[in-house]
Design a protein around this motif. Sequence first.
Motif, PDB file in Angstrom:
ATOM      1  N   PHE A   8       0.830  -1.211   0.000  1.00  0.00           N
ATOM      2  CA  PHE A   8       0.000   0.000   0.000  1.00  0.00           C
ATOM      3  C   PHE A   8       0.862   1.259   0.000  1.00  0.00           C
ATOM      4  O   PHE A   8       1.788   1.391   0.813  1.00  0.00           O
ATOM      5  N   ASP A   9       0.515   2.176  -0.860  1.00  0.00           N
ATOM      6  CA  ASP A   9       0.933   3.573  -0.699  1.00  0.00           C
ATOM      7  C   ASP A   9       0.134   4.103   0.500  1.00  0.00           C
ATOM      8  O   ASP A   9      -0.890   3.526   0.885  1.00  0.00           O
ATOM      9  N   VAL A  10       0.585   5.211   1.087  1.00  0.00           N
ATOM     10  CA  VAL A  10      -0.127   5.749   2.258  1.00  0.00           C
ATOM     11  C   VAL A  10      -0.992   6.951   1.893  1.00  0.00           C
ATOM     12  O   VAL A  10      -2.212   6.850   1.849  1.00  0.00           O
ATOM     13  N   ASP A  11      -0.349   8.059   1.607  1.00  0.00           N
ATOM     14  CA  ASP A  11      -1.099   9.305   1.399  1.00  0.00           C
ATOM     15  C   ASP A  11      -1.932   9.251   0.121  1.00  0.00           C
ATOM     16  O   ASP A  11      -1.396   9.140  -0.962  1.00  0.00           O
ATOM     17  N   GLY A  12      -3.234   9.316   0.318  1.00  0.00           N
ATOM     18  CA  GLY A  12      -4.172   9.265  -0.806  1.00  0.00           C
ATOM     19  C   GLY A  12      -4.703   7.877  -1.058  1.00  0.00           C
ATOM     20  O   GLY A  12      -5.748   7.707  -1.703  1.00  0.00           O
ATOM     21  N   THR A  13      -4.014   6.846  -0.556  1.00  0.00           N
ATOM     22  CA  THR A  13      -4.450   5.465  -0.833  1.00  0.00           C
ATOM     23  C   THR A  13      -5.049   4.823   0.419  1.00  0.00           C
ATOM     24  O   THR A  13      -6.206   4.461   0.440  1.00  0.00           O
ATOM     25  N   LEU A  14      -4.223   4.727   1.481  1.00  0.00           N
ATOM     26  CA  LEU A  14      -4.787   4.228   2.745  1.00  0.00           C
ATOM     27  C   LEU A  14      -5.818   5.230   3.276  1.00  0.00           C
ATOM     28  O   LEU A  14      -6.888   4.872   3.749  1.00  0.00           O
ATOM     29  N   LEU A 180      -0.978  -0.727  -4.472  1.00  0.00           N
ATOM     30  CA  LEU A 180      -2.183   0.106  -4.445  1.00  0.00           C
ATOM     31  C   LEU A 180      -1.732   1.554  -4.304  1.00  0.00           C
ATOM     32  O   LEU A 180      -1.040   1.895  -3.333  1.00  0.00           O
ATOM     33  N   GLU A 181      -2.154   2.374  -5.258  1.00  0.00           N
ATOM     34  CA  GLU A 181      -1.658   3.753  -5.338  1.00  0.00           C
ATOM     35  C   GLU A 181      -2.798   4.735  -5.592  1.00  0.00           C
ATOM     36  O   GLU A 181      -3.943   4.344  -5.848  1.00  0.00           O
ATOM     37  N   ASP A 182      -2.458   6.047  -5.531  1.00  0.00           N
ATOM     38  CA  ASP A 182      -3.476   7.080  -5.826  1.00  0.00           C
ATOM     39  C   ASP A 182      -2.987   8.095  -6.848  1.00  0.00           C
ATOM     40  O   ASP A 182      -3.772   8.933  -7.303  1.00  0.00           O
ATOM     41  N   SER A 183      -1.680   8.088  -7.159  1.00  0.00           N
ATOM     42  CA  SER A 183      -1.139   9.205  -7.953  1.00  0.00           C
ATOM     43  C   SER A 183      -0.299   8.714  -9.121  1.00  0.00           C
ATOM     44  O   SER A 183       0.131   7.546  -9.157  1.00  0.00           O
ATOM     45  N   VAL A 184      -0.039   9.626 -10.054  1.00  0.00           N
ATOM     46  CA  VAL A 184       0.807   9.289 -11.207  1.00  0.00           C
ATOM     47  C   VAL A 184       2.227   8.991 -10.742  1.00  0.00           C
ATOM     48  O   VAL A 184       2.837   8.004 -11.174  1.00  0.00           O
TER      49      VAL A 184
END
Length: 268
Positions: A8-14, A180-184
Amino acid sequence: MAIEALIFDVDGTLADTEEAHRVAFNLAFERHRLGWSWSRAEYRHLLEVTGGKERIASYIDALAVSTAERARLRGLVPTLHAEKTRFYTAAVQEGSVALREGVARLIHEALDAGCRLAIASTTTAANIHALLASTLGPRGLDLFSVIACGDQVRAKKPAPDIYRLALATLGLQPEQAVALEDSVNGLRSSTGAGLWTLVTPTFWTEGGDFRAAGLVLPGLCEPEAPLTGEPGCQLKTTGWLRFEELCTFASPPPALTPLQALYQGLQP
Ligand code: XBP
Ligand code: MG
């Protein structure tokens, strides 16, 4: 190959943390009477630079100031960032940040299936510890086999280093894990390390080029609040992403041989 870990990515994902980060940056700037205050629009642009220290430095480099003043301001970055981290962790410890919908459910589904959990983040260990403890309880940290973060790598996202560190520490090949991510920047980092990646964008990252993602969803969602149009659009079984279906996306069963297909077709 079976999926043995979720990274997991943290900021924006978790959790959708960037508003709390933005407020913490501004509190640190105010504490030092710098006259800086990052708006949401400005911060969304500044997020193209990963890492809080690097973000402040890139902001300073864009200021119209003398070389001497720029050097003075650059000298403040470590102190400003430490102050910002204190403001941020205090806000998180007060419960101001919640996990995104479906994250806790997916974490426990994965653990129940014997899958390990890891983190690959640009943020600091202090921020991660505060977030996991405040959202998953005092033993939240223990749910993760590996936490790769912050300055553990020289090159931060979008470089693949942090995901390579997480994989090496897990002792896994990229095919055995999912990111698992949220950003480019995060997607470039995870795919650069060879990982199949699920992207769930937020306000701060939506509209990015996520074509390299294995799957892009608005969120993981929950049974009581399913994704609009799912199942049937991208998901096959439920309106929320379950661990089992995530694994079939990331590691699809091998294609049937012609003979197997023929045999299967003959089954009643
Ligand atoms: C997102 C980042 C971090 C945060 C701020 O990290 O780039 O810099 O914006 O946290 P992630 P710091 O990889 O988890 O998405 O100030 O601690 O860097
Ligand atoms: Mg992120």
